[in-house]
Design a protein around this motif. Structure first.
Motif, PDB file in Angstrom:
ATOM      1  N   VAL A  55      29.337 -55.440   8.429  1.00 53.44           N
ATOM      2  CA  VAL A  55      28.446 -56.230   9.289  1.00 53.44           C
ATOM      3  C   VAL A  55      29.166 -57.473   9.790  1.00 53.44           C
ATOM      4  CG1 VAL A  55      26.338 -57.634   9.283  1.00 53.44           C
ATOM      5  CG2 VAL A  55      26.300 -55.331   8.310  1.00 53.44           C
ATOM      6  N   LEU A  56      29.925 -58.129   8.924  1.00 53.51           N
ATOM      7  CA  LEU A  56      30.681 -59.321   9.319  1.00 53.51           C
ATOM      8  C   LEU A  56      31.714 -58.979  10.387  1.00 53.51           C
ATOM      9  CD1 LEU A  56      31.334 -62.329   8.862  1.00 53.51           C
ATOM     10  CD2 LEU A  56      32.989 -61.595   7.155  1.00 53.51           C
ATOM     11  N   ILE A  57      32.427 -57.883  10.222  1.00 53.48           N
ATOM     12  CA  ILE A  57      33.425 -57.472  11.208  1.00 53.48           C
ATOM     13  C   ILE A  57      32.773 -57.174  12.550  1.00 53.48           C
ATOM     14  CG2 ILE A  57      35.034 -55.607  11.808  1.00 53.48           C
ATOM     15  CD1 ILE A  57      35.804 -55.544   8.807  1.00 53.48           C
ATOM     16  N   ILE A  58      31.644 -56.495  12.528  1.00 58.49           N
ATOM     17  CA  ILE A  58      30.930 -56.195  13.778  1.00 58.49           C
ATOM     18  C   ILE A  58      30.467 -57.483  14.444  1.00 58.49           C
ATOM     19  CG2 ILE A  58      28.822 -55.158  14.720  1.00 58.49           C
ATOM     20  CD1 ILE A  58      29.228 -52.896  12.623  1.00 58.49           C
ATOM     21  N   TRP A  59      29.936 -58.428  13.666  1.00 59.73           N
ATOM     22  CA  TRP A  59      29.451 -59.691  14.221  1.00 59.73           C
ATOM     23  C   TRP A  59      30.607 -60.494  14.838  1.00 59.73           C
ATOM     24  CZ3 TRP A  59      30.393 -64.834  12.802  1.00 59.73           C
ATOM     25  CH2 TRP A  59      29.589 -65.777  13.466  1.00 59.73           C
ATOM     26  N   VAL A  60      31.730 -60.584  14.121  1.00 60.53           N
ATOM     27  CA  VAL A  60      32.894 -61.318  14.641  1.00 60.53           C
ATOM     28  C   VAL A  60      33.398 -60.657  15.925  1.00 60.53           C
ATOM     29  CG1 VAL A  60      35.321 -61.875  14.181  1.00 60.53           C
ATOM     30  CG2 VAL A  60      33.601 -62.316  12.442  1.00 60.53           C
ATOM     31  N   GLY A  61      33.444 -59.335  15.943  1.00 59.75           N
ATOM     32  CA  GLY A  61      33.868 -58.624  17.149  1.00 59.75           C
ATOM     33  C   GLY A  61      32.956 -58.898  18.326  1.00 59.75           C
ATOM     34  N   LYS A  62      31.655 -58.915  18.079  1.00 57.42           N
ATOM     35  CA  LYS A  62      30.674 -59.181  19.149  1.00 57.42           C
ATOM     36  C   LYS A  62      30.850 -60.596  19.701  1.00 57.42           C
ATOM     37  CE  LYS A  62      25.665 -59.448  19.819  1.00 57.42           C
ATOM     38  NZ  LYS A  62      25.362 -60.868  19.806  1.00 57.42           N
ATOM     39  N   VAL A  63      30.985 -61.560  18.802  1.00 60.69           N
ATOM     40  CA  VAL A  63      31.159 -62.958  19.228  1.00 60.69           C
ATOM     41  C   VAL A  63      32.463 -63.115  20.014  1.00 60.69           C
ATOM     42  CG1 VAL A  63      31.570 -65.306  18.372  1.00 60.69           C
ATOM     43  CG2 VAL A  63      29.720 -63.940  17.411  1.00 60.69           C
ATOM     44  N   ALA A  64      33.535 -62.500  19.541  1.00 59.38           N
ATOM     45  CA  ALA A  64      34.828 -62.587  20.230  1.00 59.38           C
ATOM     46  C   ALA A  64      34.754 -61.933  21.608  1.00 59.38           C
ATOM     47  CB  ALA A  64      35.914 -61.937  19.393  1.00 59.38           C
ATOM     48  N   TYR A  65      34.088 -60.789  21.689  1.00 60.18           N
ATOM     49  CA  TYR A  65      33.950 -60.115  22.981  1.00 60.18           C
ATOM     50  C   TYR A  65      33.166 -60.983  23.957  1.00 60.18           C
ATOM     51  CZ  TYR A  65      32.374 -56.975  26.615  1.00 60.18           C
ATOM     52  OH  TYR A  65      32.104 -56.429  27.837  1.00 60.18           O
ATOM     53  N   GLU A  66      32.049 -61.552  23.510  1.00 61.69           N
ATOM     54  CA  GLU A  66      31.236 -62.390  24.400  1.00 61.69           C
ATOM     55  C   GLU A  66      32.006 -63.623  24.866  1.00 61.69           C
ATOM     56  OE1 GLU A  66      27.708 -63.146  22.122  1.00 61.69           O
ATOM     57  OE2 GLU A  66      26.869 -61.168  22.569  1.00 61.69           O
ATOM     58  N   PHE A  67      32.787 -64.227  23.958  1.00 65.43           N
ATOM     59  CA  PHE A  67      33.577 -65.401  24.333  1.00 65.43           C
ATOM     60  C   PHE A  67      34.634 -65.017  25.369  1.00 65.43           C
ATOM     61  CE2 PHE A  67      37.022 -68.484  23.775  1.00 65.43           C
ATOM     62  CZ  PHE A  67      36.322 -69.662  23.932  1.00 65.43           C
ATOM     63  N   GLY A  68      35.345 -63.924  25.133  1.00 63.44           N
ATOM     64  CA  GLY A  68      36.345 -63.454  26.092  1.00 63.44           C
ATOM     65  C   GLY A  68      35.725 -63.112  27.432  1.00 63.44           C
ATOM     66  N   HIS A  69      34.560 -62.514  27.400  1.00 62.10           N
ATOM     67  CA  HIS A  69      33.856 -62.179  28.639  1.00 62.10           C
ATOM     68  C   HIS A  69      33.530 -63.444  29.416  1.00 62.10           C
ATOM     69  CE1 HIS A  69      30.341 -61.125  31.142  1.00 62.10           C
ATOM     70  NE2 HIS A  69      30.979 -59.979  31.292  1.00 62.10           N
ATOM     71  N   ASP A  70      33.051 -64.472  28.715  1.00 67.34           N
ATOM     72  CA  ASP A  70      32.726 -65.735  29.377  1.00 67.34           C
ATOM     73  C   ASP A  70      33.968 -66.394  29.969  1.00 67.34           C
ATOM     74  OD1 ASP A  70      30.074 -65.384  28.682  1.00 67.34           O
ATOM     75  OD2 ASP A  70      30.144 -66.776  26.984  1.00 67.34           O
ATOM     76  N   VAL A  71      35.097 -66.293  29.273  1.00 68.87           N
ATOM     77  CA  VAL A  71      36.336 -66.921  29.751  1.00 68.87           C
ATOM     78  C   VAL A  71      36.827 -66.237  31.023  1.00 68.87           C
ATOM     79  CG1 VAL A  71      38.796 -67.253  29.250  1.00 68.87           C
ATOM     80  CG2 VAL A  71      37.081 -67.829  27.522  1.00 68.87           C
ATOM     81  N   PHE A  72      36.815 -64.914  31.043  1.00 71.72           N
ATOM     82  CA  PHE A  72      37.419 -64.195  32.164  1.00 71.72           C
ATOM     83  C   PHE A  72      36.435 -63.764  33.249  1.00 71.72           C
ATOM     84  CE2 PHE A  72      40.447 -63.643  28.668  1.00 71.72           C
ATOM     85  CZ  PHE A  72      41.554 -64.210  29.269  1.00 71.72           C
ATOM     86  N   ASN A  73      35.153 -63.931  33.020  1.00 72.07           N
ATOM     87  CA  ASN A  73      34.147 -63.577  34.017  1.00 72.07           C
ATOM     88  C   ASN A  73      33.483 -64.860  34.505  1.00 72.07           C
ATOM     89  OD1 ASN A  73      32.418 -61.986  35.586  1.00 72.07           O
ATOM     90  ND2 ASN A  73      30.866 -61.991  33.992  1.00 72.07           N
ATOM     91  N   GLN A  74      34.226 -65.600  35.319  1.00 70.95           N
ATOM     92  CA  GLN A  74      33.743 -66.899  35.780  1.00 70.95           C
ATOM     93  C   GLN A  74      32.595 -66.744  36.766  1.00 70.95           C
ATOM     94  OE1 GLN A  74      36.788 -69.401  37.292  1.00 70.95           O
ATOM     95  NE2 GLN A  74      38.158 -69.016  35.588  1.00 70.95           N
ATOM     96  N   GLN A  75      31.552 -67.490  36.501  1.00 69.95           N
ATOM     97  CA  GLN A  75      30.394 -67.478  37.382  1.00 69.95           C
ATOM     98  C   GLN A  75      30.008 -68.917  37.709  1.00 69.95           C
ATOM     99  OE1 GLN A  75      28.764 -64.632  38.491  1.00 69.95           O
ATOM    100  NE2 GLN A  75      30.400 -63.493  37.508  1.00 69.95           N
TER     101      GLN A  75
END
Length: 133
Positions: free
Chosen positions: A30-50
């Motif tokens: 569960v911790l690995i899945i949560w960390v992966g989700k948070v990392a994905y969302e952060f990366g998405h925010d960085v590279f998907n500028q709106q």
């Protein structure tokens, strides 16, 4: 009778140990899945500028102080409603062509500007100042 009780005790310890291991594995997964989700969302925010409000947007006056770091500038922009997250802006600035080039001053920015355009304006890039959003 004592031997049976001893065997049952050992079996109980084995079952309890197995249950603990299983619970530990589930928690780690569960911790690995949560960390992966948070990392994905952060990366998405960085590279998907709106832009905060695409279209017309609102003009906002921003004062950048002398010696302000990229994160400090991000906090100022976030408080003015120009960007969503100062930490994301800091990472975007570090990855951009404008890294370390943001200048102090008073700027008229719009909520319709993307973070890259805001960085360009703060860095004094004349091309970014004249771009239609």
């Amino acid at each position: 009778m004592g031997e049976t009780r001893e065997r049952m005790g050992k079996a109980g310890v084995i079952v309890a140990g197995s249950a603990f291991k299983m619970a530990l594995y589930v928690c780690v997964i569960v911790l690995i899945i949560w960390v992966g989700k948070v990392a994905y969302e952060f990366g998405h925010d960085v590279f998907n500028q709106q832009a905060m409000s695409p279209g017309e947007g609102q003009e906002v006056t921003v004062v950048i102080k002398e010696g302000a770091s990229a994160y400090d500038i991000g906090k100022t922009l976030e408080s003015k409603g120009l960007i969503e997250d100062a930490l994301v802006f800091w990472v975007q600035e570090k990855l951009s062509n404008y890294s370390g080039q943001l200048k102090p001053g008073t700027y008229l920015l719009s909520t319709a500007y993307t973070p890259t355009r805001i960085m360009g304006i703060l860095a004094g890039d004349a091309e970014q100042e004249g771009v239609e959003s």
